[in-house]
Design a protein around this motif. Structure first.
Motif, PDB file in Angstrom:
ATOM      1  N   ALA A 624       0.811  -1.208   0.000  1.00 53.97           N
ATOM      2  CA  ALA A 624       0.000   0.000   0.000  1.00 53.97           C
ATOM      3  C   ALA A 624       0.850   1.266   0.000  1.00 53.97           C
ATOM      4  CB  ALA A 624      -0.944  -0.008   1.197  1.00 53.97           C
ATOM      5  N   TRP A 625       1.922   1.293   0.830  1.00 54.81           N
ATOM      6  CA  TRP A 625       2.715   2.512   0.898  1.00 54.81           C
ATOM      7  C   TRP A 625       3.442   2.779  -0.410  1.00 54.81           C
ATOM      8  CZ3 TRP A 625       2.900   7.027   2.585  1.00 54.81           C
ATOM      9  CH2 TRP A 625       4.062   7.796   2.515  1.00 54.81           C
ATOM     10  N   ASN A 626       4.053   1.747  -0.999  1.00 53.85           N
ATOM     11  CA  ASN A 626       4.720   1.937  -2.281  1.00 53.85           C
ATOM     12  C   ASN A 626       3.720   2.331  -3.363  1.00 53.85           C
ATOM     13  OD1 ASN A 626       7.204   1.379  -1.203  1.00 53.85           O
ATOM     14  ND2 ASN A 626       7.273  -0.739  -1.892  1.00 53.85           N
ATOM     15  N   SER A 627       2.494   1.803  -3.265  1.00 52.94           N
ATOM     16  CA  SER A 627       1.453   2.205  -4.208  1.00 52.94           C
ATOM     17  C   SER A 627       1.132   3.681  -4.050  1.00 52.94           C
ATOM     18  CB  SER A 627       0.182   1.369  -3.981  1.00 52.94           C
ATOM     19  OG  SER A 627       0.409   0.010  -4.275  1.00 52.94           O
ATOM     20  N   ALA A 628       1.036   4.126  -2.797  1.00 50.35           N
ATOM     21  CA  ALA A 628       0.753   5.539  -2.550  1.00 50.35           C
ATOM     22  C   ALA A 628       1.886   6.423  -3.066  1.00 50.35           C
ATOM     23  CB  ALA A 628       0.538   5.772  -1.055  1.00 50.35           C
ATOM     24  N   LEU A 629       3.130   5.996  -2.846  1.00 48.07           N
ATOM     25  CA  LEU A 629       4.284   6.768  -3.299  1.00 48.07           C
ATOM     26  C   LEU A 629       4.300   6.887  -4.815  1.00 48.07           C
ATOM     27  CD1 LEU A 629       6.986   8.191  -2.715  1.00 48.07           C
ATOM     28  CD2 LEU A 629       8.087   5.947  -2.780  1.00 48.07           C
ATOM     29  N   ALA A 630       4.141   5.755  -5.508  1.00 49.96           N
ATOM     30  CA  ALA A 630       4.181   5.774  -6.976  1.00 49.96           C
ATOM     31  C   ALA A 630       2.993   6.533  -7.545  1.00 49.96           C
ATOM     32  CB  ALA A 630       4.207   4.336  -7.513  1.00 49.96           C
ATOM     33  N   SER A 631       1.814   6.320  -6.977  1.00 51.25           N
ATOM     34  CA  SER A 631       0.627   6.999  -7.489  1.00 51.25           C
ATOM     35  C   SER A 631       0.697   8.497  -7.226  1.00 51.25           C
ATOM     36  CB  SER A 631      -0.628   6.414  -6.834  1.00 51.25           C
ATOM     37  OG  SER A 631      -1.797   6.986  -7.362  1.00 51.25           O
ATOM     38  N   GLY A 632       1.169   8.881  -6.029  1.00 45.83           N
ATOM     39  CA  GLY A 632       1.297  10.301  -5.730  1.00 45.83           C
ATOM     40  C   GLY A 632       2.299  10.987  -6.638  1.00 45.83           C
ATOM     41  N   THR A 633       3.411  10.305  -6.934  1.00 48.27           N
ATOM     42  CA  THR A 633       4.405  10.873  -7.841  1.00 48.27           C
ATOM     43  C   THR A 633       3.844  10.995  -9.249  1.00 48.27           C
ATOM     44  OG1 THR A 633       6.136   9.839  -6.512  1.00 48.27           O
ATOM     45  CG2 THR A 633       6.758  10.645  -8.688  1.00 48.27           C
ATOM     46  N   ARG A 634       3.128   9.963  -9.679  1.00 46.73           N
ATOM     47  CA  ARG A 634       2.526  10.013 -11.021  1.00 46.73           C
ATOM     48  C   ARG A 634       1.477  11.123 -11.096  1.00 46.73           C
ATOM     49  NH1 ARG A 634      -0.350   4.827 -13.799  1.00 46.73           N
ATOM     50  NH2 ARG A 634      -2.037   5.474 -12.388  1.00 46.73           N
ATOM     51  N   HIS A 636       1.634  13.955  -9.590  1.00 44.39           N
ATOM     52  CA  HIS A 636       2.385  15.201  -9.755  1.00 44.39           C
ATOM     53  C   HIS A 636       2.799  15.385 -11.212  1.00 44.39           C
ATOM     54  CE1 HIS A 636       4.462  18.584  -7.930  1.00 44.39           C
ATOM     55  NE2 HIS A 636       5.516  18.312  -8.679  1.00 44.39           N
ATOM     56  N   VAL A 637       3.210  14.288 -11.852  1.00 42.24           N
ATOM     57  CA  VAL A 637       3.584  14.363 -13.265  1.00 42.24           C
ATOM     58  C   VAL A 637       2.358  14.704 -14.111  1.00 42.24           C
ATOM     59  CG1 VAL A 637       4.484  13.044 -15.220  1.00 42.24           C
ATOM     60  CG2 VAL A 637       5.524  12.789 -12.956  1.00 42.24           C
ATOM     61  N   HIS A 638       1.218  14.114 -13.794  1.00 48.19           N
ATOM     62  CA  HIS A 638      -0.012  14.435 -14.533  1.00 48.19           C
ATOM     63  C   HIS A 638      -0.350  15.920 -14.414  1.00 48.19           C
ATOM     64  CE1 HIS A 638      -1.035  10.513 -15.927  1.00 48.19           C
ATOM     65  NE2 HIS A 638      -1.236   9.997 -14.740  1.00 48.19           N
ATOM     66  N   MET A 639      -0.178  16.486 -13.230  1.00 48.88           N
ATOM     67  CA  MET A 639      -0.424  17.916 -13.071  1.00 48.88           C
ATOM     68  C   MET A 639       0.555  18.717 -13.923  1.00 48.88           C
ATOM     69  SD  MET A 639      -2.981  18.891 -11.245  1.00 48.88           S
ATOM     70  CE  MET A 639      -2.470  20.608 -11.075  1.00 48.88           C
ATOM     71  N   TRP A 640       1.789  18.253 -13.993  1.00 48.67           N
ATOM     72  CA  TRP A 640       2.820  18.963 -14.749  1.00 48.67           C
ATOM     73  C   TRP A 640       2.479  19.031 -16.229  1.00 48.67           C
ATOM     74  CZ3 TRP A 640       6.392  22.326 -13.906  1.00 48.67           C
ATOM     75  CH2 TRP A 640       7.510  22.455 -14.737  1.00 48.67           C
ATOM     76  N   VAL A 641       1.796  18.015 -16.738  1.00 49.60           N
ATOM     77  CA  VAL A 641       1.442  18.006 -18.165  1.00 49.60           C
ATOM     78  C   VAL A 641       0.002  18.455 -18.395  1.00 49.60           C
ATOM     79  CG1 VAL A 641       3.107  16.205 -18.682  1.00 49.60           C
ATOM     80  CG2 VAL A 641       0.754  15.566 -18.165  1.00 49.60           C
ATOM     81  N   GLY A 642      -0.672  18.920 -17.336  1.00 47.92           N
ATOM     82  CA  GLY A 642      -2.013  19.455 -17.514  1.00 47.92           C
ATOM     83  C   GLY A 642      -3.108  18.424 -17.600  1.00 47.92           C
ATOM     84  N   ASN A 643      -2.852  17.211 -17.142  1.00 50.33           N
ATOM     85  CA  ASN A 643      -3.889  16.173 -17.117  1.00 50.33           C
ATOM     86  C   ASN A 643      -4.523  16.182 -15.733  1.00 50.33           C
ATOM     87  OD1 ASN A 643      -5.523  13.956 -17.345  1.00 50.33           O
ATOM     88  ND2 ASN A 643      -3.914  12.570 -18.068  1.00 50.33           N
ATOM     89  N   ILE A 644      -5.394  17.152 -15.500  1.00 49.08           N
ATOM     90  CA  ILE A 644      -5.912  17.370 -14.152  1.00 49.08           C
ATOM     91  C   ILE A 644      -6.821  16.236 -13.707  1.00 49.08           C
ATOM     92  CG2 ILE A 644      -7.325  18.920 -12.741  1.00 49.08           C
ATOM     93  CD1 ILE A 644      -6.297  21.206 -14.516  1.00 49.08           C
ATOM     94  N   ALA A 645      -7.606  15.697 -14.624  1.00 49.24           N
ATOM     95  CA  ALA A 645      -8.515  14.616 -14.241  1.00 49.24           C
ATOM     96  C   ALA A 645      -7.743  13.415 -13.712  1.00 49.24           C
ATOM     97  CB  ALA A 645      -9.379  14.209 -15.438  1.00 49.24           C
ATOM     98  N   GLN A 646      -6.681  13.012 -14.421  1.00 49.93           N
ATOM     99  CA  GLN A 646      -5.917  11.856 -13.970  1.00 49.93           C
ATOM    100  C   GLN A 646      -5.086  12.198 -12.742  1.00 49.93           C
ATOM    101  OE1 GLN A 646      -6.287   8.699 -15.258  1.00 49.93           O
ATOM    102  NE2 GLN A 646      -5.234   8.266 -13.339  1.00 49.93           N
ATOM    103  N   ALA A 647      -4.625  13.435 -12.667  1.00 50.66           N
ATOM    104  CA  ALA A 647      -3.906  13.865 -11.464  1.00 50.66           C
ATOM    105  C   ALA A 647      -4.809  13.775 -10.249  1.00 50.66           C
ATOM    106  CB  ALA A 647      -3.392  15.284 -11.638  1.00 50.66           C
ATOM    107  N   LEU A 648      -6.049  14.203 -10.400  1.00 55.79           N
ATOM    108  CA  LEU A 648      -7.009  14.126  -9.303  1.00 55.79           C
ATOM    109  C   LEU A 648      -7.233  12.680  -8.882  1.00 55.79           C
ATOM    110  CD1 LEU A 648      -9.073  15.668  -7.508  1.00 55.79           C
ATOM    111  CD2 LEU A 648     -10.751  15.262  -9.323  1.00 55.79           C
ATOM    112  N   ALA A 649      -7.373  11.782  -9.865  1.00 54.09           N
ATOM    113  CA  ALA A 649      -7.619  10.370  -9.557  1.00 54.09           C
ATOM    114  C   ALA A 649      -6.431   9.744  -8.839  1.00 54.09           C
ATOM    115  CB  ALA A 649      -7.930   9.602 -10.844  1.00 54.09           C
ATOM    116  N   ASP A 650      -5.223   9.953  -9.369  1.00 51.85           N
ATOM    117  CA  ASP A 650      -4.031   9.360  -8.755  1.00 51.85           C
ATOM    118  C   ASP A 650      -3.765   9.959  -7.377  1.00 51.85           C
ATOM    119  OD1 ASP A 650      -3.429   7.511 -10.644  1.00 51.85           O
ATOM    120  OD2 ASP A 650      -1.729   8.573 -11.517  1.00 51.85           O
TER     121      ASP A 650
END
Length: 950
Positions: A624-634, A636-650
């Motif tokens: 669970a923790w590694n999932s949270a780390l990877a998903s939270g990092t992803r 942030h990347v989604h926000m960086w490229v303007g994919n707000i919907a997927q950023a919100l989900a992750d």
């Protein structure tokens, strides 16, 4: 209905005086179809077990009942779990071949993850099992069983349940809603509880009915005495019995039995009750009648708590035949159950132990451990006896405790492993390997003690290889403890030693490379050591990245170069080399370091690939923790490229894991990204609420988290209209970066936001100073996005046509880059300035372009500004900017995306660490919000939001 032995014996009297309690249990468990629990609490002998047995007897024949009982002498890791599932054949032979586990093995993170808990051999791959993963697997194993028929788990004497099993029962209770599962538990209240916080959490759960079992009334005492004596006792006898026994059914039963025996000789009226209970120990009047040989067997059985007559005989100093005769005598005396070597009640067993002098008890425990060890019993069974001794005084005892700890760790029970190793350390306080192993398992629950033991081990280590290994462990433990300062100093000392004492063999070179990588890992974690890391690695030649160790070092060197703000073009090839292989060793630290470089350099695809791989790996293993780390990092990347919907989900997924499942209050990244997504979705108030939940001590000291937090908080404040508050946070972010020696302009682009805030405040001169301050760093980093952001900042601060030219240049530079949010803002600002100049036609073109991009990104914050501006320019929307998918929450998007891809509800629940009930709830909400009838229309509905609408 299948009952395991131990809850009821044939000679038990009829249950009396418990109609109310039974009615409450019956009502609460009615149907047993919605994850209910009943906790029966009370002192020893009050009748909890008997009440549990009666409640189980009322369940329908179609219910599957699994029972287990805690033992005062303790239990092996997941011992109660194995006792529960043993009747189903899930703990014998090769559990992996069991149909329930074999079927589920096709699902990521499913019941197969329970295997370490079900066997005494530990994890199948010989590696320590993930604690959460094992509990996650046991949950899905339980769900599979409950899908076949209603499942009831009954655990007697919860206060003696092993910690791993206890935590899993709490885990199950929190997720049992909607499952046809019931928990029936008993708990003694007068004994000390090893994990009171877990027991309190279970008792406080909404689905748990807590029943405090009260003493019997006088009427119930009279009924028990009448049934036992075959005559109606006098009121005075009933009152005296109730007074002396305190209304405890077990004591009333003992009194009744003794009265019956005496009545045959002297008559009932002449039997003084004070004589019966005057010894002060529950079963002393039976014990006093035992011969020394039978008493020795009674003591052996009390110590061993097993049905092994040969072991009991050996411990008692006799042979099985005489021991069997003694057992029959003990049963005849009412001490033992008729169907096993278990005592009729724990009070009787305790009376036997209390009658044994302390020195004799210790000798019995030591002899029992030796006998069990010599006969080849599992090491944890031997260790349970050793844990009752003040110390492990002989080498073989330490060996047993170490072996038992290894098994517990492999099964995903580090807390139990830590207890074994702590006991072993009492005898071998200066054993480096013991200290290291103890620190490794304690790192899950007690960072200060873990680090203290590593410090002690380091003070003893003279071999450079051993010292290197200990320092590497210290660094990883320090990351979990969120304080890497001491670790960085230790790595620096070790690096100097490595350079002079390690040779050139491949193994020693690999060790040297790892130590160098750990210097970067520890030194880049906190702001105060970043400059020292830069100095240490200023002229370091990057390794080729051919081995795992080299890729870790290379990835961290990329991270360092990124923080320093070296040209992106110089760093990207090395970062790509790291991700080409995609190691997940050491938590994927090298991959994460390289990912930082690549996504800030707008090389997005390889980063998404590696983060998705890390996330899928973590989900498959129930981490669970590694999932949270990877998903939270992803996210942030989604926000960086303007994919707000997927950023919100992750981000919502990572946030929920940190709070709902792991209760990690010090998490920062998921909160910040979720807050930024919420700001862009027009919910700045909730964004601030999310940020308020962060409880990281010393937050302002961390390199990434502190600046991410300041940026997120500033953007939320600005969105709520608090421009001065936002500006203060942004300027503090800039000063903090400069103080730490962090020169990357886009890591936390405070200047970009500050320029716009200062322009809105009319403080253009201050804004120009900010832009001039950061311009060299932007040119050095050199990406089109960074150049475009700089042009936007200059343009918004320049009031004349020169400002329009700067904004036009910003739009040109940003067009085609992953910086879609910045591009949309440049187009909006340019359109607004053109309108102010009187060029409405050109303004409409720019504003429509801004709206198109904002709709694609899901940027409601910008749309709320650009749409009115378009109207003011005389334009109108050709299509609505609204999409039904805008109403979906982050959790709903996660579920909907997987459902649209064809995953079943169970597969979605397993991957997202949810229950099936929760998945069903989310899908129902998704269908309603999207106006569709079901799963078949879902993919098209989700795809529609990616089409330009303006």
């Amino acid at each position: 209905m299948a009952l395991t032995s131990g809850l009821k014996t044939e000679d038990e009297p009829t249950l009396v005086g418990r109609d109310l309690e039974l009615a409450l249990i019956r009502e609460h468990l009615h149907g047993t179809g919605d994850g209910r629990a009943v906790l029966l609490r009370g002192p020893a002998g009050i009748g909890k077990t008997r009440l549990m047995s009666a409640a189980l007897g009322e369940l329908g024949a179609d219910a599957r009942v699994l029972t287990a009982k805690g033992h005062e002498s303790g239990g092996a890791a997941y011992g109660i779990v194995r006792e529960l599932f043993a009747p189903l054949g899930l703990t014998d032979g090769d559990p992996a071949s069991h149909p329930l586990l074999a079927e589920s093995a096709a699902f990521p993170g499913s019941a197969a993850l329970a295997l370490p808990a079900l066997t005494t051999d530990g994890a199948p791959d010989g590696q320590p099992a993930d604690v959460y993963g094992v509990m996650h697997g046991l949950y899905w194993l339980t769900a599979s069983l409950a899908a076949e028929r209603t499942l009831v788990l009954a655990v007697d004497d919860l206060q003696w349940c092993d910690e791993a099993s206890l935590r899993w029962l709490g885990f199950l209770l929190r997720r049992a809603e909607g499952l046809p599962v019931a928990l029936l538990l008993t708990l003694r209240t007068e004994v000390e509880h090893a994990r009171p916080e877990v027991l309190d959490e279970m008792a406080d759960a909404a689905a748990c009915l807590t029943v405090d079992v009260e003493p019997l009334t006088d009427d119930a005492v009279r009924e028990m005495l009448t049934a036992a004596l075959a005559v109606t006792p006098t009121a005075s006898l009933v009152g005296r019995c109730a007074e002396l026994t305190g209304g405890t059914p077990f004591l009333v039963q003992l009194v009744a039995g003794e009265l019956r025996e005496r009545a045959r000789v002297t008559g009932l009226a002449d039997a003084p009750l004070e004589d019966i209970l005057g010894h002060g120990a529950v079963a002393r009047f039976q014990l006093d009648r035992l011969s020394p040989e039978r008493l020795a067997v009674a003591k052996a059985i009390a110590v061993l708590e097993s049905d092994d007559i040969e072991a009991a005989a050996a411990l008692a100093g006799t042979t099985p035949r005489p021991a069997a005769g003694a057992v029959e005598a003990l049963r005849a005396a009412g001490l033992l159950r008729p169907d096993s070597l278990a005592y009729r009640h724990d009070l009787m067993r305790q009376a036997v132990l209390d009658a044994t002098p302390a020195a004799e008890r210790r000798a019995l425990r030591e002899r029992a451990a030796r006998l069990l060890n010599d006969s080849g019993c599992p090491t944890e069974q031997v260790a349970l006896q050793l844990m009752h001794l003040p110390e492990a005084s002989e080498p073989w005892m330490v060996t047993v405790l170490r072996s038992a700890a290894h098994g517990a760790e492999q099964r995903g029970a580090p807390a139990t492993a830590g207890q074994y190793l702590s006991r072993a350390l009492r005898h071998h306080l200066d054993d480096i390997e013991l200290l290291s192993a103890s620190a490794r398992v304690l790192a899950h629950t007690d960072h200060p003690t873990a680090l203290s033991r590593l410090e002690h081990a380091l003070s003893l280590a003279t071999d450079p290889r051993v010292r290197c290994r200990l320092v590497l462990q210290y660094v990883i433990t320090s990351l979990g403890a969120q304080n890497s300062l001491r670790a960085f100093d230790l790595v620096g000392e070790t690096l100097r030693m490595v350079e002079s004492e390690l040779g050139d063999s491949p193994d020693e070179q690999a060790m040297r490379t790892l130590v160098e990588a750990m210097a970067l890992v520890s030194g880049l974690d906190e702001k105060s050591t970043v400059r020292r890391v830069s100095e240490r690695f200023h002229n370091h030649v990057p390794p080729p990245g051919e081995t795992t160790e080299e890729r870790l070092l290379l990835g961290m060197l990329c991270a360092l170069g990124t923080l320093e703000g070296r040209p992106a073009a110089e760093l990207v090839p090395a970062a790509q080399q790291v991700l080409r292989v995609g190691d997940v060793s050491l938590g994927g630290l090298g991959a994460l370091g390289a990912s930082l470089t690549l996504y800030l350099a707008d090389e997005i695809e390889p980063v998404e690939v590696v983060l998705t791989a890390l996330l899928e790996h973590a989900q498959r293993h129930g981490q669970a923790w590694n999932s949270a780390l990877a998903s939270g990092t992803r996210a942030h990347v989604h926000m960086w490229v303007g994919n707000i919907a997927q950023a919100l989900a992750d981000a919502q997924f990572a946030f929920d894991l940190a709070h709902r499942d792991l209760d990690v209050k010090s998490a920062v990244g998921p909160h910040c990204t979720l807050a930024e997504a919420l700001v862009r979705r027009g919910d700045a108030g909730r964004a601030e609420d999310v940020l308020d939940l962060i409880q990281r001590p010393r937050l302002d000291q961390f390199t990434l988290e502190s600046h991410t937090y300041l940026m997120s908080r500033a953007r939320a404040r600005a969105a709520r209209g608090d421009l001065e508050g936002a500006l203060g946070l942004l300027l503090r972010c800039g000063d903090s970066l400069a103080e730490a020696g962090i020169g990357n302009p886009v890591l936390a682009p405070w200047w970009y936001d500050a320029a716009q805030v200062l322009a809105d405040l009319g403080r253009h001169g201050e804004g120009q100073d900010v832009v001039d301050r950061v311009a060299p760093a932007v040119r050095r980093w050199g990406t089109p996005r960074a150049e475009g952001m700089l042009a936007l900042a200059r343009g918004v601060l320049t009031p004349d046509d020169s400002g329009i030219d700067e904004l036009a240049e910003a739009a040109r530079l940003l067009d085609g880059t992953p910086g879609r949010l910045e591009h949309a803002r440049a187009e909006y600002l340019l359109g607004r300035r053109l309108l102010e100049r009187g060029d409405a036609e050109s303004a409409r073109e720019r504003l429509r372009r801004s709206i198109d991009i904002a709709v694609l990104c899901g940027d409601r914050l910008l749309l709320d500004q650009a749409v009115p501006a378009l109207g003011a320019a005389g334009g109108r929307l050709r299509h609505s900017t609204e999409s039904p998918t805008d109403a979906l929450s982050g959790s709903e998007r996660q579920v909907a995306a997987r459902a649209a891809a064809g995953a079943t509800n169970r597969e979605i629940a397993e991957a997202l660490f949810l229950t099936q009930r929760t998945v069903e709830f989310h899908l129902t909400s998704v269908y309603r919000k999207l106006g569709i009838r079901g799963r078949s229309e879902l993919a098209a509905a989700l795809a529609a939001e990616r089409k330009p609408l303006g």
